[in-house]
Structure formats: structure tokens, C-alpha cells
Write an enzyme that holds these catalytic residues in place. Structure first.
Site, PDB file in Angstrom:
ATOM      1  N   GLY A 181       0.783  -1.233   0.000  1.00 52.96           N
ATOM      2  CA  GLY A 181       0.000   0.000   0.000  1.00 52.96           C
ATOM      3  C   GLY A 181       0.810   1.275   0.000  1.00 52.96           C
ATOM      4  O   GLY A 181       0.248   2.358   0.115  1.00 52.96           O
TER       5      GLY A 181
ATOM      6  N   PRO B 147       4.871  -4.750  -1.166  1.00 50.81           N
ATOM      7  CA  PRO B 147       4.684  -3.625  -2.091  1.00 50.81           C
ATOM      8  C   PRO B 147       4.369  -4.113  -3.507  1.00 50.81           C
ATOM      9  O   PRO B 147       5.008  -5.035  -4.005  1.00 50.81           O
ATOM     10  CB  PRO B 147       6.040  -2.920  -2.067  1.00 50.81           C
ATOM     11  CG  PRO B 147       7.016  -4.016  -1.747  1.00 50.81           C
ATOM     12  CD  PRO B 147       6.294  -4.968  -0.838  1.00 50.81           C
ATOM     13  N   GLY B 148       3.395  -3.521  -4.131  1.00 47.62           N
ATOM     14  CA  GLY B 148       3.103  -3.805  -5.534  1.00 47.62           C
ATOM     15  C   GLY B 148       3.342  -2.547  -6.335  1.00 47.62           C
ATOM     16  O   GLY B 148       4.350  -2.389  -7.035  1.00 47.62           O
ATOM     17  N   ARG B 149       2.420  -1.598  -6.158  1.00 48.26           N
ATOM     18  CA  ARG B 149       2.493  -0.304  -6.842  1.00 48.26           C
ATOM     19  C   ARG B 149       3.854   0.365  -6.688  1.00 48.26           C
ATOM     20  O   ARG B 149       4.396   0.912  -7.646  1.00 48.26           O
ATOM     21  CB  ARG B 149       1.420   0.603  -6.242  1.00 48.26           C
ATOM     22  CG  ARG B 149       1.254   1.948  -6.906  1.00 48.26           C
ATOM     23  CD  ARG B 149       0.418   2.881  -6.020  1.00 48.26           C
ATOM     24  NE  ARG B 149      -0.718   2.196  -5.446  1.00 48.26           N
ATOM     25  CZ  ARG B 149      -1.936   2.187  -5.968  1.00 48.26           C
ATOM     26  NH1 ARG B 149      -2.180   2.848  -7.066  1.00 48.26           N
ATOM     27  NH2 ARG B 149      -2.906   1.516  -5.381  1.00 48.26           N
TER      28      ARG B 149
ATOM     29  N   CYS C 184     -17.120   4.141 -25.775  1.00 49.68           N
ATOM     30  CA  CYS C 184     -18.461   4.730 -25.851  1.00 49.68           C
ATOM     31  C   CYS C 184     -18.983   5.010 -24.459  1.00 49.68           C
ATOM     32  O   CYS C 184     -19.905   4.346 -23.981  1.00 49.68           O
ATOM     33  CB  CYS C 184     -19.389   3.792 -26.595  1.00 49.68           C
ATOM     34  SG  CYS C 184     -18.773   3.444 -28.226  1.00 49.68           S
ATOM     35  N   GLU C 185     -18.387   6.008 -23.817  1.00 46.14           N
ATOM     36  CA  GLU C 185     -18.644   6.245 -22.406  1.00 46.14           C
ATOM     37  C   GLU C 185     -18.064   7.619 -22.109  1.00 46.14           C
ATOM     38  O   GLU C 185     -16.882   7.849 -22.355  1.00 46.14           O
ATOM     39  CB  GLU C 185     -17.878   5.158 -21.640  1.00 46.14           C
ATOM     40  CG  GLU C 185     -18.029   5.102 -20.179  1.00 46.14           C
ATOM     41  CD  GLU C 185     -19.198   4.202 -19.767  1.00 46.14           C
ATOM     42  OE1 GLU C 185     -19.848   4.586 -18.802  1.00 46.14           O
ATOM     43  OE2 GLU C 185     -19.450   3.168 -20.410  1.00 46.14           O
TER      44      GLU C 185
ATOM     45  N   TYR D  58      -1.626  -1.671 -11.820  1.00 39.27           N
ATOM     46  CA  TYR D  58      -3.097  -1.648 -11.902  1.00 39.27           C
ATOM     47  C   TYR D  58      -3.610  -1.017 -13.190  1.00 39.27           C
ATOM     48  O   TYR D  58      -4.694  -0.440 -13.205  1.00 39.27           O
ATOM     49  CB  TYR D  58      -3.698  -0.957 -10.661  1.00 39.27           C
ATOM     50  CG  TYR D  58      -3.226  -1.587  -9.380  1.00 39.27           C
ATOM     51  CD1 TYR D  58      -3.635  -2.871  -9.043  1.00 39.27           C
ATOM     52  CD2 TYR D  58      -2.324  -0.932  -8.541  1.00 39.27           C
ATOM     53  CE1 TYR D  58      -3.166  -3.492  -7.888  1.00 39.27           C
ATOM     54  CE2 TYR D  58      -1.850  -1.549  -7.385  1.00 39.27           C
ATOM     55  CZ  TYR D  58      -2.273  -2.824  -7.074  1.00 39.27           C
ATOM     56  OH  TYR D  58      -1.803  -3.432  -5.943  1.00 39.27           O
TER      57      TYR D  58
HETATM   58  C1  LIG Z   1      -3.185  -5.049  -3.057  1.00 39.38           C
HETATM   59  C2  LIG Z   1      -2.413  -5.675  -1.979  1.00 39.38           C
HETATM   60  C3  LIG Z   1      -1.060  -5.387  -1.832  1.00 39.38           C
HETATM   61  C4  LIG Z   1      -0.322  -4.430  -2.710  1.00 39.38           C
HETATM   62  O1  LIG Z   1      -0.811  -3.143  -2.631  1.00 39.38           O
HETATM   63  P1  LIG Z   1       0.013  -1.939  -3.319  1.00 39.38           P
HETATM   64  O2  LIG Z   1      -0.849  -0.764  -3.082  1.00 39.38           O
HETATM   65  O3  LIG Z   1       0.144  -2.283  -4.763  1.00 39.38           O
HETATM   66  O4  LIG Z   1       1.331  -1.880  -2.647  1.00 39.38           O
HETATM   67  C5  LIG Z   1      -0.363  -6.031  -0.834  1.00 39.38           C
HETATM   68  N1  LIG Z   1      -0.974  -6.927  -0.021  1.00 39.38           N
HETATM   69  C6  LIG Z   1      -2.276  -7.229  -0.143  1.00 39.38           C
HETATM   70  C7  LIG Z   1      -2.875  -8.230   0.762  1.00 39.38           C
HETATM   71  C8  LIG Z   1      -3.047  -6.613  -1.110  1.00 39.38           C
HETATM   72  O5  LIG Z   1      -4.340  -6.905  -1.227  1.00 39.38           O
END
Ligand SMILES: *Cc1c(COP(=O)(O)O)cnc(C)c1O
Length: 463
Positions: free
Chosen positions: A278, A321-323, A391-392, A421
Site C-alpha cells: 500500500g 509492495p506492488g504499486r 463509448c462512455e 493496476y
Molecule cells: C493489493 C495488496 C497489496 C499491494 O498493494 P500496493 O498498493 O500495490 O502496494 C499487498 N498486499 C495485499 C494483501 C493486497 O491486497
């Protein structure tokens, strides 16, 4: 404000305050290093390059729209997280942000672990050679088939999300003659997004088991009793696009409180705690994300302090971390199709993609920036809105942006910070063909996810 749910939970609006772009930037040709991947710059002719490749060549070779991903930047960010947390902690990349076989290989090489949350993500991870013990399996409604595949493959942990799932996973593991490592995902009553967190009543969501009312303690009791399960820790994920560490502080305090209760009741000290992902990134120049080493230091200090206070051994920390890893590494390259000035309002710039390749603006009112990348311009700034071809009328990619007033059909524009995402949430709305992901590195460009074709699309339509 947010109208819809985020995959990480409800109310996770990636919403920034109103009033960005109140005034045009001093230099429309400048590329703010905060929002662009590390190797992005302009060449002598003013054409934007990334990884040593210019965008005109990329557009010619791979077409538009396309996601252009800076591999060196991805690896650098992954490594920065790994290094910041060191050997005493684990970094799980959240695959839902963007997952492909090439990405899995890079993560493996850089020493990261991987979160998956579906059978499809698990299959991708395993196919690309991520060792199963470095995979964590998430989700609030994993099917029995998915659980079976995960246990059979030997995933390092399954994150349990409900009372029913505790029993389900235990049953599958037992019937396969295995003991599955698990964590329990709890909701600590903290919800964080953007610059603030709210510490009441956010157990009203589909993920996790509430700490409140003794539910999490009851879940632990049940998990400890089942011999198909080895409970290794507690998991908490409090939101997305977070800049402020105080939400993590409260979450860690409450998770450690539960660890203490578990020790007092059962005489066991669980060895792990996962604080989720997050962490925020810069979508516009107004965002100030923290560096991984600052985050690692803050989280480690918080957990250590809380554990000392509770006289617990400090558990092994993991983060997800993803984002923050993939988000800044890519931009979406579009070709301008039409430019429509609306007197006294703004100019609508239509590109050859839209909500099918970036749903975040429509879904969360997310903010993005945009730049003319195929040339520089000395024209005056014009207030623009970058829209797609769907179309939106809500098909907006960048709600408010300044672009040069001489912008014309055929120009290439790019929206930075679309690594997370965007491709992973892309759709075939209007039978759009999902764009490719092109990785650039040291002057070379290669497709890591190819563009969909009409044949791909029609293959599913059995007539
Ligand atoms: C979505 C998610 C993440 C990654 O969130 P980011 O905002 O991309 O860092 C990590 N852990 C869990 C359990 C999630 O659902």
C-alpha cells in the site's frame, strides 16, 4: 471521492485533492523525475527516450497504445526494497499490480518473493520458475481447486481470510498428507489511503477477520487446533497509495497486541508478522512518496518497539509492495487522434486507448499527468482532458492536464506511472485489444506481453 471498491478493500480511493493543475507548469517540455521512470529523458531532437530507445521507434515497431516498461528501473526498485529490508525480513511483490513471466524472473533474480491471489497468478508464477516456497497465496474467496493447487505446489504460505477458509485449507492439506504454513489476515480497525488514515469502523469490508470482538483471537484458536495447518503469523494490509506511516504504526501496535494475547493464552510466540503493501507513489508532481529505506527503517522500529513493550521476541517482518515497485516503471504511449477545443471550457484530446487500458481514473478518480513525447513545443499551454475512444463519457485518462496548444493528430503523448493496476486491470470493453507491455533496457526493446489480436478476441466467441 471514491465511488467503488479497490481490490485491496473498499474505500481505498486513490484520490488526491482537488485543484491540481490550477496553474500551468513553467516548462511544458520538462519531464518531472518524480513521475517518470529513471531512464526517461529527451534526446537532442526533443524526442523522449527510455532505456536508450526513443518513443517514435517504439510506436513504429510496437504500435500504440502500448505500456513501455523500464526494466532497469524495475530491477532497481525491487533491489532497493530488498536491500532496505535486509536479510531479516521478506519482501513479497504483490503480483496483482502487474504480473508476467518476465517480471517473475526479474523478481526471482533480485531476491524478492511473490504474492498471488488467484489460480491464474499462481500458474504464471510457477511457470516462470518462482520457487513455490517463495510464493504467498492471498484472496478472500479462494476456491477449493485453487487451494489444492497451492498446497500441492508447496506455496510458502496461504493467508487465511475467513473462518470457513481455515477449515477448508486444513482439510485440503490433511487430505494431501501435508501441513500448510498459514498466516491469518486480520482487520485492525485502521484504514489508510493517500495522506491520512482513519482508525475507527473500517472493519466493514470483505477482507480479513476483525480483531474487534475477539474474532481474530478465535480464528487463531481454531487454526492452532487443526493439524493440517502450521500458523506462522498474523497479516494486516491497511490500504493503498499511503504516504503517512501513522496508519502502519497503529496497525503494528494492534497486531503485536494480538501476538501478546496469543502468547499469554497459548504459550506460543508466532514467528512472523506481515504488514501488507500500500505504499504510495507519485502520480503527479504533488506527491511525495517515501524511499524504501525510510519505510523499512520506520516499520522495523515500530515493530521492534512494540515487541519490546510486550516482551515478545521481534518476529520476522514481511511487506508486500506492488504499486511502489512497478507503478513508476512504466508509461502508456498513445497517439493523439482528435483534438477538440470547447470554447471557454477545455480541449478534449482523444487517444487510441482509454478506460480499457487505464480504468483507474474512472474507477477511483485517480490523477495522472501527461506529456507530449514525440517532440518538444514552444506553444502556449492549453487546459486539456485526455480521453479514450470508448463509448462512455466517463472514459477519461487524465482529467486535467496542460498540453501545448499546437498539439495535433499524430503526436505521441505519454501518461507516466501506469505500471501498476493498468495492464492488470485492462479490459476488452468495446472489444478493445489489450495493449502490449514492452520492456526496454540498454537500447533494446522487447515485448513481454504481446498485443491482443482480433483472433485472440474471437477465439473465445464460439458462435
Ligand atoms: C493489493 C495488496 C497489496 C499491494 O498493494 P500496493 O498498493 O500495490 O502496494 C499487498 N498486499 C495485499 C494483501 C493486497 O491486497
Amino acid at each position: 471521492m471514491s465511488r467503488s471498491a479497490h481490490p485491496a478493500g473498499p474505500r481505498h480511493a486513490d484520490v488526491l485533492s482537488e485543484g491540481h493543475y490550477a496553474a500551468p507548469p513553467a516548462d511544458l517540455n520538462a519531464l518531472d523525475q518524480k513521475v517518470w521512470a529513471q531512464t526517461v529523458g529527451r534526446d537532442a531532437d526533443g524526442v523522449v527516450t527510455v532505456g536508450g530507445v526513443d518513443v517514435k521507434r517504439l510506436a513504429e515497431e510496437f504500435g500504440t497504445p502500448a505500456y513501455i516498461l523500464d526494466e532497469a528501473d524495475f530491477r532497481a526498485r525491487a533491489r532497493a526494497w530488498r536491500t532496505a529490508f535486509g536479510a531479516g525480513a521478506d519482501v513479497f511483490y504483490a503480483g496483482k499490480a502487474f504480473l508476467s513471466r518476465a517480471v517473475v524472473r526479474w523478481l526471482h533474480e533480485e531476491g524478492l518473493n511473490l504474492d498471488v491471489c488467484s489460480g491464474g497468478e499462481l500458474a504464471t508464477a510457477l511457470l516462470a520458475g518462482m520457487p513455490a516456497e517463495r510464493i504467498a497465496f492471498h484472496g478472500n474467496n479462494k476456491s477449493t481447486e485453487e487451494i489444492t493447487r497451492a498446497v500441492e505446489a508447496g506455496v510458502g504460505r496461504i493467508v487465511l481470510d475467513s473462518f470457513q477458509e481455515i477449515v477448508r485449507v486444513a482439510h485440503v492439506a490433511r487430505s494431501l498428507g501435508k501441513r500448510q504454513k498459514v498466516q491469518i489476515r486480520i482487520t485492525v480497525g485502521v484504514e489508510a489511503h493517500t495522506h491520512e488514515f482513519i482508525a475507527t469502523a473500517h472493519e466493514d469490508q470483505k477482507f480479513g477477520i476483525p480483531l474487534a470482538g475477539g474474532q481474530a483471537a478465535e480464528a487463531v484458536r481454531r487454526a492452532l487446533q487443526l493439524d493440517g495447518l502450521e500458523l506462522i503469523g498474523i497479516h494486516s494490509h491497511i490500504g493503498s497509495q499511503i504516504f503517512d506511516m501513522s496508519g502502519f504504526e497503529v496497525a503494528a501496535h494492534r497486531v503485536v497486541g494480538l501476538l501478546k494475547d496469543i502468547r499469554d493464552e497459548h504459550g506460543v510466540e508466532l514467528p512472523e508478522i506481515d504488514l501488507g503493501g500500500g505504499l504510495g507513489i507519485a502520480y503527479t508532481g504533488d506527491d511525495d512518496p517515501r524511499e524504501p529505506h525510510e519505510i523499512a527503517k520506520a516499520l522495523t522500529e515500530i515493530v521492534t518497539r512494540e515487541c519490546e513493550g510486550a516482551r515478545l521476541r521481534t518476529p520476522r517482518i514481511s511487506v508486500e509492495p506492488g504499486r511502489a515497485i512497478v507503478g513508476p516503471t512504466a508509461f502508456t504511449l498513445y497517439e493523439v487522434g482528435t483534438v477538440k477545443p470547447l470554447e471557454g471550457l477545455r480541449t478534449y484530446v482523444s487517444v487510441d486507448g482509454g478506460m480499457s487500458d487505464n480504468i483507474r481514473t474512472a474507477l477511483y478518480d485517480a490523477e495522472y499527468s501527461v506529456a507530449l513525447v514525440s517532440r518538444t513545443s514552444d506553444a502556449q499551454p492549453m487546459l486539456a482532458r485526455v480521453v479514450g475512444k470508448h463509448c462512455e463519457s466517463g472514459d477519461i485518462v487524465v482529467k486535467d492536464a496542460f498540453l501545448p496548444a499546437d498539439l495535433a493528430p499524430g503526436d505521441l503523448i505519454a501518461v507516466p506511472a501506469t505500471g501498476a493496476y493498468c495492464r492488470s486491470m485492462a479490459s476488452n470493453y468495446n472489444h478493445a485489444l489489450r495493449p502490449p507491455v514492452v520492456a526496454v533496457h540498454d537500447g533494446e526493446a522487447r515485448v513481454i506481453v504481446r498485443r491482443e489480436t482480433e483472433e485472440d478476441l474471437l477465439r473465445l466467441d464460439v458462435g
